[in-house]
Design an enzyme around this catalytic site. Sequence first.
Site, PDB file in Angstrom:
ATOM      1  N   GLN C 125       0.846  -1.192   0.000  1.00 59.64           N
ATOM      2  CA  GLN C 125       0.000   0.000   0.000  1.00 59.64           C
ATOM      3  C   GLN C 125       0.883   1.244   0.000  1.00 59.64           C
ATOM      4  O   GLN C 125       2.050   1.186   0.396  1.00 59.64           O
ATOM      5  CB  GLN C 125      -0.884  -0.018   1.241  1.00 59.64           C
ATOM      6  CG  GLN C 125      -2.074   0.912   1.162  1.00 59.64           C
ATOM      7  CD  GLN C 125      -2.981   0.826   2.377  1.00 59.64           C
ATOM      8  OE1 GLN C 125      -2.692   0.083   3.295  1.00 59.64           O
ATOM      9  NE2 GLN C 125      -4.060   1.577   2.375  1.00 59.64           N
ATOM     10  N   GLY C 126       0.340   2.377  -0.417  1.00 61.19           N
ATOM     11  CA  GLY C 126       1.098   3.627  -0.383  1.00 61.19           C
ATOM     12  C   GLY C 126       0.148   4.786  -0.122  1.00 61.19           C
ATOM     13  O   GLY C 126      -0.031   5.668  -0.967  1.00 61.19           O
ATOM     14  N   SER C 128      -0.353   6.245   3.575  1.00 66.77           N
ATOM     15  CA  SER C 128       0.134   7.092   4.677  1.00 66.77           C
ATOM     16  C   SER C 128       1.406   7.846   4.311  1.00 66.77           C
ATOM     17  O   SER C 128       2.239   7.362   3.551  1.00 66.77           O
ATOM     18  CB  SER C 128       0.453   6.231   5.899  1.00 66.77           C
ATOM     19  OG  SER C 128      -0.713   5.728   6.458  1.00 66.77           O
ATOM     20  N   GLU C 243     -10.527  -3.473   3.103  1.00 73.94           N
ATOM     21  CA  GLU C 243      -9.679  -3.764   4.258  1.00 73.94           C
ATOM     22  C   GLU C 243     -10.518  -3.888   5.515  1.00 73.94           C
ATOM     23  O   GLU C 243     -10.282  -4.737   6.364  1.00 73.94           O
ATOM     24  CB  GLU C 243      -8.637  -2.654   4.425  1.00 73.94           C
ATOM     25  CG  GLU C 243      -7.848  -2.802   5.711  1.00 73.94           C
ATOM     26  CD  GLU C 243      -6.761  -1.763   5.820  1.00 73.94           C
ATOM     27  OE1 GLU C 243      -6.034  -1.557   4.839  1.00 73.94           O
ATOM     28  OE2 GLU C 243      -6.638  -1.149   6.894  1.00 73.94           O
ATOM     29  N   GLU C 373      -8.901   5.642  16.606  1.00 73.73           N
ATOM     30  CA  GLU C 373      -9.569   6.941  16.777  1.00 73.73           C
ATOM     31  C   GLU C 373     -10.250   7.361  15.471  1.00 73.73           C
ATOM     32  O   GLU C 373     -11.381   7.855  15.481  1.00 73.73           O
ATOM     33  CB  GLU C 373      -8.558   8.013  17.195  1.00 73.73           C
ATOM     34  CG  GLU C 373      -8.068   7.900  18.635  1.00 73.73           C
ATOM     35  CD  GLU C 373      -7.052   6.791  18.845  1.00 73.73           C
ATOM     36  OE1 GLU C 373      -6.405   6.379  17.847  1.00 73.73           O
ATOM     37  OE2 GLU C 373      -6.914   6.310  19.984  1.00 73.73           O
TER      38      GLU C 373
END
Lengths: 328, 328, 391, 391
Positions: C125-126, C128, C243, C373
Site C-alpha cells: 500500500q502507499g 500514509s 480492508e 480513533e
Amino acid sequence: MILDLMLSDEQELVQDSTGGFLADRLPLERLREEANWQADAEILVWDELTELGLFGLGVEESRGGIGMSLAEEVIVAQALGEQLVSPLVLATMVAAHLGDAGEYAAGRRASFATPVRRGKYGERIEVHLLDSKASEDIVLLLPDRAMLFDRSALADLTPVATMDETVGFERATLDHAAARLSVEGSRLFEQAELLISSCLAGIAQQACNMAVAYAGMREQFGQPIGAFQAVKHSCAEMARRAEAALCQTRLATAQSLADTPDSSAIACARLLAGDGAIENAKANIQVHGGMGFTFEANAHLLLKRAHLLVSLNGNRAQLLQRIIGEEE
Amino acid sequence: MILDLMLSDEQELVQDSTGGFLADRLPLERLREEANWQADAEILVWDELTELGLFGLGVEESRGGIGMSLAEEVIVAQALGEQLVSPLVLATMVAAHLGDAGEYAAGRRASFATPVRRGKYGERIEVHLLDSKASEDIVLLLPDRAMLFDRSALADLTPVATMDETVGFERATLDHAAARLSVEGSRLFEQAELLISSCLAGIAQQACNMAVAYAGMREQFGQPIGAFQAVKHSCAEMARRAEAALCQTRLATAQSLADTPDSSAIACARLLAGDGAIENAKANIQVHGGMGFTFEANAHLLLKRAHLLVSLNGNRAQLLQRIIGEEE
Amino acid sequence: MRLLETPDDTDFRHSAREWLDANVPREKRPHDGWEQREFDLTWQKRQYEAGWAGISWPTEYDGKGLPLVRQAIWHEEYARAGAPQIGAMFIGLSHAGPTLIVKGSEEHKQRYLPAILKGEEVWCQGFSEPGAGSDLASLTTSGRIEDDHLVVNGSKIWTTYGPVADLQELLIRTSSEKPRHKGLSWVICDLRSEGVSIRPIKAMSGYTHFCQIHYDDVRIPIENVVGDIDGGWSVAMATLGFERGTGTIGHQMELSRWMDQLVRMARELPGPCGEERAIDNGEVAGQLARLKADVAALQAMTSMAIARNMRQEVPGAEGNLVALQFGELVRRVHGFAFELAGNEAFERDGPWGDWPYEYLDGFKWGIGGGTLEIRRNTIGERLLGLPKGRS
Amino acid sequence: MRLLETPDDTDFRHSAREWLDANVPREKRPHDGWEQREFDLTWQKRQYEAGWAGISWPTEYDGKGLPLVRQAIWHEEYARAGAPQIGAMFIGLSHAGPTLIVKGSEEHKQRYLPAILKGEEVWCQGFSEPGAGSDLASLTTSGRIEDDHLVVNGSKIWTTYGPVADLQELLIRTSSEKPRHKGLSWVICDLRSEGVSIRPIKAMSGYTHFCQIHYDDVRIPIENVVGDIDGGWSVAMATLGFERGTGTIGHQMELSRWMDQLVRMARELPGPCGEERAIDNGEVAGQLARLKADVAALQAMTSMAIARNMRQEVPGAEGNLVALQFGELVRRVHGFAFELAGNEAFERDGPWGDWPYEYLDGFKWGIGGGTLEIRRNTIGERLLGLPKGRS
C-alpha cells in the site's frame, strides 16, 4: 458453517410488522405515564398482539402454532427490547412452546418466575414473578428443566418494590411437585436465552439510537455535542457493542436452526447482549448529561430494564463457566 | 491514620539528586543503542551509583547502611523506573537489606532471580535471571522467604532470548539448600513489592510524559493531536492511572514506615502500578501512532519493561487473592 | 438469519479440507525479509496450481468465479487447517485485487490480477505519509503530468511488506487547486522504477515488515491511474472498505485459533495459585470466558459483514465496527499469555513459541489502516450521521 | 511521605470516635424532601453543639481553627462510625463555606459561616443552566445593576437540595460586552426572595434532590456579590476546586464503607455457582479485588490531595484526578451487588437495603460538577498543558 446473518425477505416482513406495531402502540415513551407500567399498556392491546401471531410464532402448526421458526421469534424479541415491552409478552411466547400453543394464541397469558437467589436450587424455590398479576400461568426455566405452573400453585405471594418500577414484582415460593408441566433438558432454556439476548440486543440498539439522536441535537460550547470526539467515540463504541450483541445472537440462533445448537455460543450471546445493553444504557445516560439522570427522560428506563433482563434465569459467573465449557 | 503523601524537603533532595543523575547519565534514550543494553551502561557508572548511596540507603547505619528509610528507596525506585534502569540496580538495593550492606556499598552487585513458572514452588526452582552476567550474588524473593545465593550456586545456566531485549535473561535452577542466606517471613518480599511498584509507577508516569510531549508537538488535520479530545482524554486517563499508582505506593510505604504494614494495601499498590504501567505504555504507543509501533521510538521500551516488572516475583491471580485477604 | 451452506457447498468444504490437510506447509514461516516473501509466494503458487486461488474472483482473470460463500468456506477451512497467514500476499489479494476488480480498466485486470493469483508479484500500500498519518485528505506526495507520464515526488511511510514488494497502490496529489480530497489519484507504481528508494523500518516486535519510500522524479505511465485522474478519493475509499470488511477475515480466523490454543493451555498448565490446571483458577477462567465471547462476537460480526457484502458491490462503513472490535482484542488475547504463564511466555522461541512476537506485532491493528480513533470518527460520522466537529 | 498524626492528634481521634459512637443517629435517613432537610440540620446542630463542626474553619466564625489533619481525622472517624452523609449541608460545608473563607468579605463571613456550622441554613449551588450544562462560560442568567441591587433574570438547573435550600451560590452574567468568562459574578441569593420559583426534578433513583429555579426580576443587594463584580469566574474556579479536591472526601469514605460491606457479604452469601461462600468463586473474588484496589487508590489519591491542600490556599486542577477516579468507580461498586445477589439486590428495602438506590443515585458523579468529559478536558489542558482544540 456459513450462515447468512442478514434477514430474508420474510424475516424482514416480520421485523417491519412487529417493529411498526410496537413503535406505534407500545412505544417506549408510554412508560413516562405510570398508568402504563406493570404491563397495563400491553394488556390493553393483547388482542392485537395475539393477532400479530406472536404467541406460537415458532411452534409447529401441528401443535397449534404459526409454523415459523426461532429466527422469527428472535426478531420479535429484539423489537420487544427496543420498546421495553413487558416481560409478560416474552414469557407467553416461551410458554407457547411449553404448553398448548393454541390457548396462548387465543389470549391466555404466562409470566416469568426467576429464582430470587443464586446458587444451586432445591425442590422448593423462592422466586420473583414479573408482571404476573394478569396471567394465568407461570414459566420457570432452569438450565436443565422447563416448568409450567398454574398461578394457583404459588405460595407465600408478596409484592415487592424494586429498582425497575415499570415492572410489577412479587415474591413467591414454587414447589417442583406443583408443576402442571415439566420438561427435562436444556432446549427451552437455551431458546429462551436467545430470546432474552435478542431483547437485550434491542435495548443496546435503542440506547445507541437515543444517544445519537440527542447528540445530534443538543448544543454545547457552540456546536452539537455529537461533534465532540468524546461523545462521538462513545456513540461509536455503543454501535460496536450493539452490533456485537446482534450478530452473536443471530449467529447462535442460526446454529440452533441448523440443528447444531452450541451452548457456548448461546452463553456468549447472553454475555455480550447483557454487557452491551448495560454499558450502552450507561453511556446513553452519560451522553444525556444532567437530563439523563432524571426520571423525566427515557434514558434511565433502558438501564433498569437491562439489569432486570440480565439477572433473569441465571448469573454472570455461571455464564462465564458455560462459555469455556467448564461447568461444575 | 493520617499520612502526608507529599515529599519532605529531605525526600525531595533525594528525588532531585537521583532523578537528575539518572536523567543525565542513564537516560532512557540510551537504550536506542544496543551497546547500552543488558546493564552495560549501568555497569559503566556503577561507582557513581554507589557514591549516590543507593545501596544500603534504607539500611541502618549500624548495619553498614546510610540510615535513611524505605521511603527514600521508594523515591529512588520511581526514578529508576522512569529511565528504565536495569533491574540489577534494584536487586542490589534489595540485597543490601538481606546481606552485608557495606559490601554492596563498596561495589558488589546482585541480580534478581524470578520463578519461571507459576504455582507452588518446591525446594528446587527453575528461575530466570535478570541482567546477571556482572553480578556476584543472586536474590530470590518468595512470599514467605528471602534468599541470597552466590552466583556459583546456579545450575543449568542457559541464556534465553525474551520479549524485552534490553534486559539479559538466563534460565537456571536454584536449590534452597544452596542459599548463602535465607530469611523467613514476608518483610523483605513486601518491601521489594513496594520498590517494584514504585518502579512501575515511574514507568506509568514516564509514559504519560512522553505521550503529552508528543501530543503537544505532532500535528494532524491542522492542529496538534493533543487538541483532539480522543488524545487529550487518553492523556488525562494516563495521568489518573499514574497518580493512582504513585499515591497507593506511597500510602502503603508510609504505613510500613509507621510500623503498620498492610499486606492488602501493598498488593493493591502492586496491582495498580502494574496495570497503570502497562495500560499507560499501551496508550502511549497509541498516541504515537505508527511511530509508536517502531523499534526506533522509545514507546515500546516502556511496554516491554512494564510487562517484565509485572511478572517479577509473582502473578496477578495471587495478587488479587492477597488484596481481599483470601490466600489459599 | 439462516444456514447458507448447501450440500454442494459442503462437498466443496470437504475437498478444501482434504487438500489443505495434505498441502499446508509444516515448516515455520520466516519472520521477515526475502525468505518470508519467497515462502508466501511459493505457498500462493501451490494454491493457484491446485485451483484454490481467487475463489470468488472473475474467471476471465484466472479466478474461479464462485460465490462468496465458497470463499468464506475456504477461509474457515484455511484457518482450521492452521495454514500460514497470507502475509506478503495480503495487499494483492485483499486490497489491490478487489479494488482493481471494481475500479480498474480491462487492461489493469488482465495485467495484474492473474499475477497476484499465481503468486508472481507482491503488492504493497502507499497511502500514509510521514506528515499526514491518518489524515488522507492532507497528502502531499505529488504527481505532475508530463506528456503521458505522472512524475511523482514525495514520501510514503508504514508500507507493510514494502521492502519486498514489486508493485504499490499509490495515492498521490495530482491537483493542488482542488479541495483537499478532490485532487488525489490512485495509481499503480512499479517499485523497480528509477527514483524509488526504500528505507526499511524495524517494528517493535524486532522484525522489519514495513518501510518508508521516497519518490524522486519517479515516472509512472498515465495508464497506471485507476479510476479518474483527481478521482482517487473514491477509489481509496473502496480500497479501505475492503480492508475494513472481510479483508482481514484471515487474521480474524487466526485470532480465533490463538484463542482456542489459550483455552487448551489453560487446561494443561498448572494454575497461578497452585491449582492443578490454570483453568481451575476462577480468575483465569473468567478472563478466558470474556475473551472468548469477544472473539466469538468478532467472528459473528465478520459473518454479518460477509452477508452485507453479498448484497452490495463496494463495502460500506460498517466494516469499521469489525475493525474496532478486532483492534484491541488482538492485544488482549495475546497479552493474556503473560497472565497465564508469566515469564515463561516472555521467551522467544521458548515453550510459548511465537506468542510474544504475536503480542507485539498485534499493536499494528490499533494503528494500521487508520488508527482506532479515526475508525471511531468514521463510525460516528458515516454510519451514525453525527456532525463533523469544527476541528 | 510520612505519618502526620502526632500523639495529640491521636487523642483527638479517640475523643472523636467516642463521641461519634455515642451520638451517630441510628434512625434511617429519609430519602428526600423536608424530612431529609430536618434530619441533616438536626444532626449538624448536634455536632456543632458538641464542638465538632467546622474543625478547620477560623475561630472568628465559630470554627475550631484546628489544622487540616484534624479535619481529616474527623472524616475518617465519621465514616468509620457509619455516620450519615452530610447531605443538605454539603454545599454549605464543602463549597460555599470554603469559598467565602478565601474570597468573601468580613461581612459575608460573619453573616453566613456560623449559620452553616450551626445547621441553621441550607445552601445550594447555582452554576448550571438548561442551555449551558457544563459550559460555564456561556451562562446567560443575567444580573442588571439597578442602584444598589442586582436584578436577576433567567434559570438554573440541576440544583441539588435546591427544593429545600435557603441560600444559593449563584453565578450570573453581569456584563454582556466582556469576553465570555469575564462578565460573570458570584453572588449570594436568598431563595426566599420575590421572583424566585422552584420546580423540583425527580432523579432516576425515584427521589427528588434537585430542581430547576427560575428568576424573574429577583432583586439581590449588591453587597451579596463575592469577589469583584464581573470577577466571578475566578471565585467559581475556587469553588469548583474545593468540590474536586477534598470536598467529596465524605462521599469517598462512604464508598469505602460500601466496599467493605460488599466483601463482607461475599463472605456470607452463597456463591453464584453453588459455592458455600460467594468469595470462593474465583470470578467474584477477582472482581472484588479489582474494585477494592481502585477504592484504595481513591483514598490514597484523596490523601495526596489533602497533603497538597496543606501547602496551597486554593486547590489546583489535580482534584480532577480524584473526581475522575471516583466518577465511574462509585457505579462499579454499587453495580457489583447485582452480580453478587442478582434479583435480590433489586428489591428496594429488601435484604440489600439501600443498594439499588445508591447505585442509581451514583450516576450523578458522572455528571455533577462538570461531566467526566469536562474533567478530562481540564486535566489535559490545565494539568498537562495540552492545547485547546479549535472547537
